[in-house]
Enzyme design. Structure first.
Site, PDB file in Angstrom:
ATOM      1  N   ASP A  36       0.838  -1.200   0.000  1.00 57.10           N
ATOM      2  CA  ASP A  36       0.000   0.000   0.000  1.00 57.10           C
ATOM      3  C   ASP A  36       0.874   1.251   0.000  1.00 57.10           C
ATOM      4  OD1 ASP A  36      -2.197   1.635   0.105  1.00 57.10           O
ATOM      5  OD2 ASP A  36      -3.060   0.738   1.898  1.00 57.10           O
ATOM      6  N   ASP A  37       0.834   2.021  -1.093  1.00 52.56           N
ATOM      7  CA  ASP A  37       1.576   3.281  -1.226  1.00 52.56           C
ATOM      8  C   ASP A  37       3.083   3.091  -1.287  1.00 52.56           C
ATOM      9  OD1 ASP A  37      -0.909   4.437  -1.060  1.00 52.56           O
ATOM     10  OD2 ASP A  37      -0.423   5.810   0.558  1.00 52.56           O
ATOM     11  N   CYS A  74      -5.660   4.069  -4.261  1.00 54.29           N
ATOM     12  CA  CYS A  74      -5.909   2.712  -3.759  1.00 54.29           C
ATOM     13  C   CYS A  74      -7.092   1.993  -4.404  1.00 54.29           C
ATOM     14  CB  CYS A  74      -6.142   2.763  -2.247  1.00 54.29           C
ATOM     15  SG  CYS A  74      -4.860   3.593  -1.299  1.00 54.29           S
ATOM     16  N   LYS A 128      -6.181  -5.461   3.671  1.00 54.83           N
ATOM     17  CA  LYS A 128      -7.051  -4.343   3.277  1.00 54.83           C
ATOM     18  C   LYS A 128      -7.988  -4.706   2.127  1.00 54.83           C
ATOM     19  CE  LYS A 128      -6.581   0.445   1.585  1.00 54.83           C
ATOM     20  NZ  LYS A 128      -5.626   1.542   1.326  1.00 54.83           N
ATOM     21  N   HIS A 130     -11.039  -2.244   0.910  1.00 55.53           N
ATOM     22  CA  HIS A 130     -11.161  -0.916   0.294  1.00 55.53           C
ATOM     23  C   HIS A 130     -11.954  -0.906  -1.012  1.00 55.53           C
ATOM     24  CE1 HIS A 130      -9.019   3.268   0.271  1.00 55.53           C
ATOM     25  NE2 HIS A 130     -10.311   3.319   0.577  1.00 55.53           N
ATOM     26  N   HIS A 215       1.212   2.638   4.105  1.00 52.87           N
ATOM     27  CA  HIS A 215       0.220   3.716   4.055  1.00 52.87           C
ATOM     28  C   HIS A 215       0.181   4.484   5.382  1.00 52.87           C
ATOM     29  CE1 HIS A 215      -3.620   5.774   3.509  1.00 52.87           C
ATOM     30  NE2 HIS A 215      -3.648   5.360   2.252  1.00 52.87           N
ATOM     31  N   ASP A 273       0.071  -0.657  -4.996  1.00 51.42           N
ATOM     32  CA  ASP A 273      -1.218  -0.208  -5.527  1.00 51.42           C
ATOM     33  C   ASP A 273      -1.129   1.165  -6.180  1.00 51.42           C
ATOM     34  OD1 ASP A 273      -0.888   1.246  -3.178  1.00 51.42           O
ATOM     35  OD2 ASP A 273      -2.951   1.003  -2.501  1.00 51.42           O
ATOM     36  N   ASN A 274      -0.108   1.935  -5.832  1.00 51.74           N
ATOM     37  CA  ASN A 274       0.138   3.240  -6.451  1.00 51.74           C
ATOM     38  C   ASN A 274       1.500   3.721  -5.997  1.00 51.74           C
ATOM     39  OD1 ASN A 274      -2.422   3.905  -4.243  1.00 51.74           O
ATOM     40  ND2 ASN A 274      -0.412   4.768  -3.793  1.00 51.74           N
ATOM     41  N   LYS A 291       1.802   9.799  -5.679  1.00 48.80           N
ATOM     42  CA  LYS A 291       0.465   9.236  -5.549  1.00 48.80           C
ATOM     43  C   LYS A 291      -0.582  10.305  -5.847  1.00 48.80           C
ATOM     44  CE  LYS A 291      -2.707   7.453  -2.016  1.00 48.80           C
ATOM     45  NZ  LYS A 291      -2.868   6.991  -0.631  1.00 48.80           N
TER      46      LYS A 291
END
Length: 504
Positions: A36-37, A74, A128, A130, A215, A273-274, A291
């Site tokens: 994540d991130d 995300c 996660k 989301h 994140h 994810d990004n 991001k």
């Protein structure tokens, strides 16, 4: 001579059959790890100052994806991963799903775990989700996962597992309140180990490990932070510690697969994810942007594949790939056919032979996103601004109406970080649609991955061709699902002490 030719032909035939999964008597286990991130410069094989030895070794012993794209935030990436469709075809092209938002990934899509269950896979989500939870049919155990352990929205506290003062952590459908003080990633590793211990190895396994790291909120146990005392900026120092914890978890999970006797038949797919967000210590250097943007730093993703099913290893794949490709690729390895009667065809391609054999990618373009004013209002703060339009076609990339974002150099190599901000402060910053926009820009990404040499004035015919292609995509897009938040969501969450569905 005849025998040597025959032996060569036989070896090649076996390799081809094996890489497609035909030569194996068992369906492969799929371990899909989504960070994540995690920014381009947040792993050791791009930045030796960050200690990610397990990730580095797995990547270097497998196939590193060097021309691989995700979405800039995300929820859109997760929707693309689970459906094989671009966000403009699922309604997730604008912003992320916030905990009070009354919508989710549409129910008329068959998600990846649902399709895998058709051929007997055991399916598990750890971490996660989301993708929406405002009604019960949208939660993960109603959408193909046999079990789901973790949180349903985003940006939860890593220690007390709360968002806006309310816990967001579930074991399947049951609230989890006893983990206060346990760092989330450690809880996820424990759950993976329990699942593997109980798993029947005769049944194929799909493990979707959707990490919370790295994140915001930026938090880590002190022993990991101390490893990065040489980084003077606190936000970057703690962020580096979170990447370190992520790497340790990757190592522990792959060890658990080995101990369970599953590793030799497991295909590991790793992705972010990004891109990273410099406000919170994540960097994409030397790529431009961050991001939430359609510059390379926002969506050129860290990714690799590792496993015995690969026909080649220790290589870098420079072919054009996108997160939507995992859906048909995984289903192809599992022998599952996609429903061709779906009203919205797949945007992803089966890229297994590209990754495993080095063949050219079947895709020649990627719609990176279309997110423009007109149909829905912006969301809260900078996270809700319109990101504009971007299309990658061959070597070229077209951007239109995108925020004019610069390059962010990390502090450990002399960069000056942005002012450190808590999450609540970031949400109050001006919308990105209020800053300067780049109206039209064109770059040759193969020659100029850092997006420094703008070519639109020199190549107007290329711009016109790509704009026409964007118009084609606009015709096929669906209205964004984004809606203003529903105050009943937080009221219900506070009443129940847990985030969860609040509408019938």
């Amino acid at each position: 001579m005849w025998m040597s030719h025959f032996a060569l032909f036989f070896a090649i035939s076996c390799a081809l059959r094996f890489t497609k999964g035909i030569g194996s008597s068992k369906l492969p286990n799929i371990l899909l790890m989504l960070a994540d991130d995690l920014g381009w410069y947040d792993v050791g094989f791009h930045n030796p100052k960050i200690q990610t030895p397990h990730i580095d070794k797995l990547a270097k012993d497998g196939v590193i994806l060097d021309n691989y794209y995700v979405q800039p935030v995300c929820t859109p990436t997760r929707g693309a991963l689970m459906t094989g469709r671009y966000p403009i075809h699922t309604g997730l092209q604008h912003d992320v799903i916030h905990p009070e938002d009354p919508y989710g990934l549409p129910l008329d899509f068959d998600l990846l775990p649902q399709k895998l269950k058709e051929v007997g896979y055991s399916t598990h989500l750890v971490g996660k989700w989301h993708l929406g939870f405002y009604k019960w049919p949208y939660v993960p155990t109603k959408r193909g996962f046999d079990t789901a352990y973790g949180f349903w929205d985003g940006a939860e506290d890593h220690f007390d597992h709360s968002r806006d003062g309310v816990v967001d952590f579930r074991d399947n459908l049951e609230p989890v309140f006893h983990l206060n003080g346990t760092y989330a990633t450690n809880a996820y590793v424990d759950r993976v180990e329990k699942i593997l211990h109980a798993h029947d190895s005769s049944q194929p396994l799909f493990m979707y490990m959707a990490f919370q790291n790295v994140h915001a909120p930026i938090q880590a146990p002190e022993k990991y932070i101390k490893k990065y005392d040489f980084i003077t900026n606190k936000m970057r120092r703690v962020h580096a510690a979170m990447a370190d914890i992520l790497d340790e978890a990757v190592g522990n999970i792959t060890d658990a697969f080995r101990k369970a006797g599953l590793w030799n038949n497991t295909l590991l797919i790793f992705s972010t994810d990004n891109g990273g967000l410099p406000y919170y210590g994540g960097y994409n250097w030397p790529l431009r942007g961050e991001k939430m943007t359609l510059w390379e730093g926002g969506l050129r993703g860290i990714g690799f594949v590792h496993g015995n099913r690969l026909a080649r290893k220790g290589v870098t794949c420079k072919e054009l790939l996108h997160v939507t490709d995992w859906y048909p690729t995984i289903l192809g390895l599992a022998g599952v056919s996609e429903n061709q009667e779906s009203p919205i065809p797949l945007d992803g391609f089966d890229v297994w032979e590209t990754i495993s054999l080095g063949k050219p990618s079947p895709r020649t373009e990627i719609l990176l996103n279309i997110d423009e004013p007109g149909e829905v209002p912006p969301g809260p703060g900078i996270l809700g601004g319109y990101t504009g339009v971007a299309l990658r076609m061959g070597e070229m990339k077209l951007l239109m109406q995108v925020p004019n974002v610069t390059w962010f150099k990390p502090p450990e190599i002399g960069g000056k970080p942005d002012k450190e901000l808590p999450l609540d402060a970031l949400l109050e910053l001006p919308h990105v649609d209020a800053v300067d926009k780049v109206v039209v820009a064109l770059y040759n990404i193969s020659a100029d991955p850092e997006e420094r040499n703008e070519l639109s004035a020199k190549l107007p015919d290329v711009v016109a061709k790509m704009q026409m292609r964007v118009d084609d995509y606009r015709k096929s897009s669906v209205r964004p699902l984004y809606q203003k938040n529903d105050p009943d969501a937080l009221k219900t969450a506070r009443k129940n002490g847990i985030w969860g569905p609040w509408r019938e």
